[in-house]
Every structure is written in C-alpha cells, then in structure tokens.
Design a protein around this motif. Structure first.
Motif, short mmCIF file in Angstrom:
data_model
loop_
_atom_site.label_atom_id
_atom_site.label_comp_id
_atom_site.label_asym_id
_atom_site.label_seq_id
_atom_site.Cartn_x
_atom_site.Cartn_y
_atom_site.Cartn_z
N GLU A 68 0.59 -1.29 -0.06
CA GLU A 68 0.02 -0.09 0.01
C GLU A 68 0.73 1.46 0.03
O GLU A 68 0.39 2.20 -0.73
CB GLU A 68 -0.85 0.00 1.22
CG GLU A 68 -1.82 1.18 1.56
CD GLU A 68 -2.57 1.20 2.63
OE1 GLU A 68 -3.00 2.26 3.25
OE2 GLU A 68 -2.69 0.09 3.41
N ILE A 69 1.81 1.29 0.94
CA ILE A 69 2.81 2.54 0.85
C ILE A 69 3.65 2.64 -0.13
O ILE A 69 4.02 3.76 -0.68
CB ILE A 69 3.72 2.35 2.24
CG1 ILE A 69 3.00 2.58 3.46
CG2 ILE A 69 4.89 3.46 2.27
CD1 ILE A 69 3.57 2.20 4.84
N LYS A 72 1.49 4.65 -2.59
CA LYS A 72 1.09 5.93 -2.33
C LYS A 72 2.17 6.83 -2.14
O LYS A 72 2.34 8.00 -2.80
CB LYS A 72 0.50 5.90 -0.66
CG LYS A 72 -0.81 5.68 -0.65
CD LYS A 72 -1.31 5.35 0.72
CE LYS A 72 -2.85 5.02 1.00
NZ LYS A 72 -3.21 5.44 2.54
N ALA A 73 3.61 6.21 -1.66
CA ALA A 73 4.79 7.04 -1.79
C ALA A 73 5.68 6.95 -2.93
O ALA A 73 6.76 7.75 -3.00
CB ALA A 73 5.66 6.39 -0.47
N LYS A 74 5.02 6.19 -3.90
CA LYS A 74 5.76 6.13 -5.50
C LYS A 74 7.17 5.52 -4.95
O LYS A 74 7.96 6.14 -5.73
CB LYS A 74 5.88 7.51 -5.88
CG LYS A 74 4.55 8.15 -6.19
CD LYS A 74 3.56 7.61 -7.01
CE LYS A 74 2.18 8.27 -7.21
NZ LYS A 74 1.60 8.78 -6.15
N LEU A 75 7.44 4.61 -4.53
CA LEU A 75 8.39 4.14 -3.98
C LEU A 75 9.22 3.13 -5.38
O LEU A 75 8.12 2.41 -5.85
CB LEU A 75 8.45 3.03 -2.98
CG LEU A 75 8.25 3.77 -1.51
CD1 LEU A 75 7.85 2.89 -0.40
CD2 LEU A 75 9.02 4.99 -1.14
N THR A 76 10.46 3.01 -5.49
CA THR A 76 11.32 2.04 -6.30
C THR A 76 11.60 0.82 -5.70
O THR A 76 11.95 -0.13 -6.35
CB THR A 76 11.89 2.94 -7.30
OG1 THR A 76 13.14 3.39 -6.37
CG2 THR A 76 11.34 4.02 -8.07
N MET A 77 11.90 1.05 -4.49
CA MET A 77 12.59 -0.05 -3.74
C MET A 77 12.13 0.03 -2.43
O MET A 77 11.69 0.89 -1.76
CB MET A 77 14.02 -0.12 -3.75
CG MET A 77 14.73 -0.28 -5.10
SD MET A 77 16.62 0.03 -4.78
CE MET A 77 16.83 -1.82 -4.52
N VAL A 78 12.16 -1.05 -1.49
CA VAL A 78 11.89 -1.15 0.04
C VAL A 78 13.12 -1.72 0.60
O VAL A 78 13.93 -2.59 -0.04
CB VAL A 78 10.81 -1.97 0.14
CG1 VAL A 78 9.45 -1.27 -0.33
CG2 VAL A 78 10.83 -3.37 -0.28
N GLN A 79 13.43 -1.18 1.80
CA GLN A 79 14.54 -1.71 2.62
C GLN A 79 13.98 -2.37 3.83
O GLN A 79 13.08 -1.59 4.58
CB GLN A 79 15.43 -0.52 2.85
CG GLN A 79 16.63 -0.70 3.73
CD GLN A 79 17.37 0.40 3.99
OE1 GLN A 79 17.77 1.49 2.89
NE2 GLN A 79 17.94 0.99 5.17
N LEU A 80 14.34 -3.50 4.15
CA LEU A 80 13.69 -4.28 5.31
C LEU A 80 14.66 -4.47 6.44
O LEU A 80 15.54 -5.21 6.47
CB LEU A 80 13.01 -5.52 5.00
CG LEU A 80 12.10 -5.65 3.61
CD1 LEU A 80 11.58 -6.67 3.26
CD2 LEU A 80 10.82 -4.56 4.12
#
Length: 209
Positions: A68-69, A72-80
């Motif tokens: 979802e984020i 909404k945030a127009k992310l290209t990657m996520v960092q876990l």
C-alpha cells in the motif's frame, strides 16, 4: 560509488541531496524521529528525477501495508530492517534491500540466506532498527568472502569517517542519515560535503586500481 541519503522528510532537502549527487533517498515508515507519512513521501517522490531511487524503510511490517505504501509513496525499492524471512522478501512487488545488523563475523553468514537486490550492513540494533548513528567494526569485512551481491554500508557514517569506511569495505553504496544532520535535522551543507567526499574517494580508488 553510490550514495543514499536516508530519513528525508521534506522536498527541499530531497532536492538538495539530488543536486549534490545523491543516487537514492530514503523515507522511513517505521518507528523513528524521521518517520514520514506515505502521502507526504509520494508528493516528494513525484518531483524528483526518475533515475533517483525512492526507497522505503520498514521494520516487520505486513506485506499488505508495504504494498500500500509503495503505491502511495511512489517507491522504487523497499529496505527491510526487521526479522523478514527470505520468502517474505521475495514475495514483494518491488526490489528489496535486506538490512542486517552486524556484531560479529558470524552475522555476515546471514547474507547467504537472501537473494535480494542488495544487502545493507548496519550497526547492532539500538533504540531503532537502524538510524542510531553508530557503526560496526568495518574490519570484519577485510578478507571476508562476501557473495556477489551489492553491498550497502550503513551505520554511523559521517564526514570524519566515510573515506576510511570506503577504503576498508569497498561497498557498492553508502547510506547516511544522522551523519549529515545538525540538531536532528538534515544539514544541506553537511550533505554536500559528504557527497563530495564519497565521490572523490571512489574516484581515487578507481585511479589506483
């Protein structure tokens, strides 16, 4: 050498970071004094160049909430930064950076469990999972047989130590947050000098090869 400025909370700071040569910016959606709302991050993302990575930082968040984020945030990657399993990382719709806390050489073995786009090596856990302004023992990486993954170095990097960190660790990217802040807020002058130091150090390393 690529640079990520993490903990971005406003457009002006993000634009300065990009103008000084940052390759990626990080938005924190986990518990942190630098936390930002997804819609606010999205408003910043759409005003940055498409070649800049927009990375969302999460800790033990649900898959549904992350996805979802991402939108909404127009992310290209996520960092876990949590206890996410390799299977969880592989289930997401965007490339994943898995962050690992390094206290001993044995912790480096965790890298082999993940097939993520990149692995971020961070300091031991403090009050928050990352962004604590402390570093781990970089010399643990000397002579280590790291797998062929893109390594991001994080944790306690600042103007005074980033050159040495690069010379010891030779990472693909460095990630800084508190090291370019003054009184808890991003300092554009520190960001500029930090980026110049990283880019110059990496150029010197290329010349010496």
């Amino acid at each position: 050498m690529k640079v990520k400025i993490c903990g971005i909370t406003d457009l002006n700071t993000a634009q300065h970071a990009v103008s000084y040569g940052a390759d990626a910016i990080g938005f924190v959606f986990a518990e942190s004094k630098r936390r930002i709302e997804p819609n606010s991050a999205g408003e910043i993302s759409v005003q940055l160049p498409p070649n800049i990575e927009k990375i969302g930082v999460f800790v033990n968040e649900t898959r549904e909430r992350i996805e979802e984020i991402v939108l909404k945030a127009k992310l290209t990657m996520v960092q876990l930064h949590g206890d996410e399993s390799p299977a969880f990382c592989n289930s997401l719709s965007v490339p994943v950076i898995k962050a690992l806390s390094i206290e001993s050489e044995k912790d480096l073995e965790e890298i082999n469990r993940y097939s993520c786009e990149m692995i971020l090596l961070d300091s031991p856990k403090g009050k928050y999972r990352g962004g604590n302004g402390t570093s781990f023992d970089w010399e643990l990486l000397i002579g280590s047989d790291l797998p062929n993954k893109k390594i991001i170095l994080a944790g306690g990097l600042n103007l005074g130590n980033v050159e040495r960190a690069i010379q010891i660790c030779h990472p693909f990217m460095v990630d800084v947050s508190s090291g370019v802040e003054t009184d808890g807020r991003k300092d554009v002058k520190k960001m500029k000098v930090f980026l110049e130091k990283v880019k110059n150090t990496s150029k010197m390393e290329e010349i010496e090869k």
